[in-house]
Design a protein around this motif. Structure first.
Motif, PDB file in Angstrom:
ATOM      1  N   SER A 231       1.207  -1.205   0.276  1.00  0.00           N
ATOM      2  CA  SER A 231      -0.091  -0.197   0.154  1.00  0.00           C
ATOM      3  C   SER A 231       1.311   1.478  -0.010  1.00  0.00           C
ATOM      4  N   GLY A 232       0.354   1.844  -0.465  1.00  0.00           N
ATOM      5  CA  GLY A 232       1.040   3.738  -0.253  1.00  0.00           C
ATOM      6  C   GLY A 232       1.231   3.749   0.807  1.00  0.00           C
ATOM      7  N   SER A 233       1.756   5.109   1.611  1.00  0.00           N
ATOM      8  CA  SER A 233       2.116   4.727   2.975  1.00  0.00           C
ATOM      9  C   SER A 233       1.806   6.738   3.118  1.00  0.00           C
ATOM     10  N   GLU A 234       0.182   7.013   3.549  1.00  0.00           N
ATOM     11  CA  GLU A 234       0.429   8.672   3.290  1.00  0.00           C
ATOM     12  C   GLU A 234      -0.835   8.653   4.838  1.00  0.00           C
ATOM     13  N   ASN A 235      -1.419   9.336   4.933  1.00  0.00           N
ATOM     14  CA  ASN A 235      -1.956  10.148   5.536  1.00  0.00           C
ATOM     15  C   ASN A 235      -3.009  10.401   5.075  1.00  0.00           C
ATOM     16  N   VAL A 236      -4.538  10.035   4.513  1.00  0.00           N
ATOM     17  CA  VAL A 236      -5.187  11.292   4.256  1.00  0.00           C
ATOM     18  C   VAL A 236      -6.962  11.051   5.290  1.00  0.00           C
ATOM     19  N   THR A 237      -7.142  12.032   4.531  1.00  0.00           N
ATOM     20  CA  THR A 237      -8.574  12.069   5.399  1.00  0.00           C
ATOM     21  C   THR A 237      -9.764  12.859   4.260  1.00  0.00           C
ATOM     22  N   ALA A 238     -10.664  12.023   4.704  1.00  0.00           N
ATOM     23  CA  ALA A 238     -11.813  12.616   3.132  1.00  0.00           C
ATOM     24  C   ALA A 238     -12.447  12.137   3.161  1.00  0.00           C
ATOM     25  N   GLU A 239     -13.643  12.305   2.091  1.00  0.00           N
ATOM     26  CA  GLU A 239     -15.132  11.930   2.288  1.00  0.00           C
ATOM     27  C   GLU A 239     -14.594  10.281   0.847  1.00  0.00           C
ATOM     28  N   LEU A 240     -15.959   9.233   2.072  1.00  0.00           N
ATOM     29  CA  LEU A 240     -15.739   8.612   1.129  1.00  0.00           C
ATOM     30  C   LEU A 240     -17.006   8.459   0.175  1.00  0.00           C
ATOM     31  N   VAL A 241     -16.628   7.483  -1.001  1.00  0.00           N
ATOM     32  CA  VAL A 241     -17.468   7.473  -2.589  1.00  0.00           C
ATOM     33  C   VAL A 241     -17.756   5.867  -2.074  1.00  0.00           C
ATOM     34  N   ASN A 242     -18.881   5.472  -2.406  1.00  0.00           N
ATOM     35  CA  ASN A 242     -19.140   3.882  -3.353  1.00  0.00           C
ATOM     36  C   ASN A 242     -18.776   3.271  -4.171  1.00  0.00           C
ATOM     37  N   VAL A 243     -17.368   3.157  -5.093  1.00  0.00           N
ATOM     38  CA  VAL A 243     -17.425   3.207  -6.135  1.00  0.00           C
ATOM     39  C   VAL A 243     -17.938   1.125  -6.415  1.00  0.00           C
ATOM     40  N   GLY A 244     -18.427   0.471  -5.856  1.00  0.00           N
ATOM     41  CA  GLY A 244     -18.844  -0.771  -5.647  1.00  0.00           C
ATOM     42  C   GLY A 244     -17.524  -1.535  -6.460  1.00  0.00           C
ATOM     43  N   LYS A 245     -17.379  -2.622  -7.125  1.00  0.00           N
ATOM     44  CA  LYS A 245     -16.456  -2.951  -7.272  1.00  0.00           C
ATOM     45  C   LYS A 245     -15.064  -2.660  -8.418  1.00  0.00           C
TER      46      LYS A 245
END
Ligand SMILES: [Zn+2]
Length: 459
Positions: free
Chosen positions: A120-134
């Protein structure tokens, strides 16, 4: 042999081939009697105790790629090749391990106890979630840009899913399982943090997103650790005044699984490579033979892929056959199939020069025209991928000790070692003995027997 996670391909009956064509291998008519005489020049010299001793030495210490155990095995193999006077080379290549230092996934301040993807990438992110299915190609919405994609596992690979959402500007991936099977499943490299959660957690978030926005935080730190693994290459040059200019390769993998003794997987194959090298050194040949042992097969054929990738095209063009031996001594492998279950697997499920020669040799020596089938999962794959006729010789189905700590010398059959080494040795000798003509790599091989496709699962 490498264990992959997906289901083994089931073949359509239409792929079953049968060749009734009989070609002359030697100059003149096929002559089983003289072929047998030539076989004997190789197989009578096989000393199965040498093979057994190699397995005993190698399996005394696990040989996982990148460890001291691999180096110990490599040093042994190298010293054996060198003692035969072969031009021997240890070819290093990098392998990567990933250590997870931080793997936090929070939704509205609540820790989901998620598992970061390896790589995985190494980062700290905070953001809204978006459902993108599969996250299938062409279905990812544009509004995922700058947000964290909530993705369902399944249908396509993790790598593809991550790629599809990153292409739309997602800054992180929160992936939920497609079964009730926990949250430790993600393997994908990527520049954004990617964390796996359970199916129940994922479905809960899908419901919540229907009623409004949800904020998530992903905080991942993955440390990349570079290690070194090796391929050992030993070249046996043909007689100077009689050289077809062609190359035959005979290979096995020297690494084992983590903490595995790997007696059958694949010290057995290595033992045959070393024994055949010992014999061919004292046998006149008109074709170069390369004896190869690969590291990191168990990580997905990394060593053989590296080896093939660094070959000059002029070498690849001269390579006419690759014989791969992986797990050729398992006493309890093969159920009640003939010849202890020995079979030749090709990547495309089609016959080629190697299988034709193997089937003929089996027929001459043991009255068993070796069957062939379709399977990757070993080092014949990268050779096939560049157009070299290749096959894996293995007893199938594999023994219960496969990838277990019980894959020890006690479960090795000397008879099986002898048979597999004899068939591969005689097959390779058909090509490299001075009286047979050079081969056109593009041509279907000379075949002297009929042999059948078998849809036999290896495990
Ligand atoms: Zn294996």
């Amino acid at each position: 042999m490498f264990r992959r996670k997906s289901i083994i391909t089931v073949l359509a009956a239409s792929m079953i081939l049968s060749s009734g064509v009989v070609y002359a291998q030697t100059n003149g008519a096929p002559n089983a009697q003289s072929d047998t005489a030539f076989d004997n020049k190789v197989i009578k010299k096989i000393n199965v105790d040498n093979m057994y001793n190699t397995i005993k030495y190698l399996s005394a210490v696990p040989r996982e790629a990148g460890t001291e155990g691999e180096v110990r095995g490599v040093e042994y193999i190298e010293s054996q090749f060198k003692s035969l006077g072969l031009e021997t080379k240890r070819i290093p290549f990098p392998i990567y391990d990933y250590k997870t230092n931080r793997e936090l996934a929070k939704v509205d301040g609540v820790d989901l106890n998620g598992h970061a993807f390896s790589g995985s990438g190494s980062e700290n992110v905070t953001a809204e979630l978006v459902n993108v299915g599969k996250a299938l190609a062409g279905t990812v919405p544009n509004d995922v840009a700058g947000k964290i994609a909530l993705v369902e596992r399944g249908d396509i690979t993790f790598v593809e899913k991550v790629k599809n959402v990153v292409a739309k500007g997602a800054v992180g991936v929160l992936m939920y399982n497609n079964s009730a099977n926990g949250n430790n499943f993600g393997q994908a490299n990527g520049e954004v943090p990617a964390v796996a959660i359970t199916r129940a957690q994922g479905l809960n978030l899908v419901e919540r997103l229907k009623n409004g926005s949800v904020e998530a935080t992903l905080d991942v730190e993955i440390q990349t650790i570079e290690k070194t693994s090796y391929v050992v290459e030993a070249k046996l040059k043909p007689n100077k005044n009689k050289d077809t200019g062609q190359i035959v390769t005979i290979g096995a993998h020297h690494d084992s699984v983590h903490l595995g003794p790997g007696a059958n997987d694949d010290a057995s194959g290595v033992s045959a490579v070393l024994e055949l090298a010992r014999i061919f050194v004292n046998t006149p040949i008109d074709t170069e033979v390369r004896f190869l042992t690969f590291g990191s097969e168990e990580r997905g054929m990394v060593g053989s892929s590296f080896y093939v990738s660094q070959l000059p095209q002029s070498d690849i063009d001269r390579m006419v056959a690759h014989f791969q031996m992986d797990m050729i001594g398992g006493a309890e492998a093969g159920e009640d199939h003939p010849l202890g279950g020995l079979i030749m697997y090709t990547i495309d499920g089609k016959k080629n020069l190697v299988t034709d020669l193997g089937a003929s040799a089996g027929s001459r020596m043991y009255d068993v025209p070796l069957p062939y089938g379709q399977l990757g999962r070993s080092d014949h794959q990268p050779f096939h991928d560049v157009g070299i006729p290749s096959a894996l010789f293995i007893h199938s189905p594999v023994e219960p000790q496969y990838h277990q700590p019980t894959d020890t010398i006690e479960h090795i059959s000397k008879e099986k070692l002898q048979q597999a080494a004899s068939i591969v040795g005689a097959s390779a000798y058909q090509i490299v003995r001075p009286d047979t003509p050079a081969l056109d790599r593009a041509h279907v091989a000379p075949a002297t027997v009929n042999y059948d496709f078998e849809n036999r699962p290896v495990d």
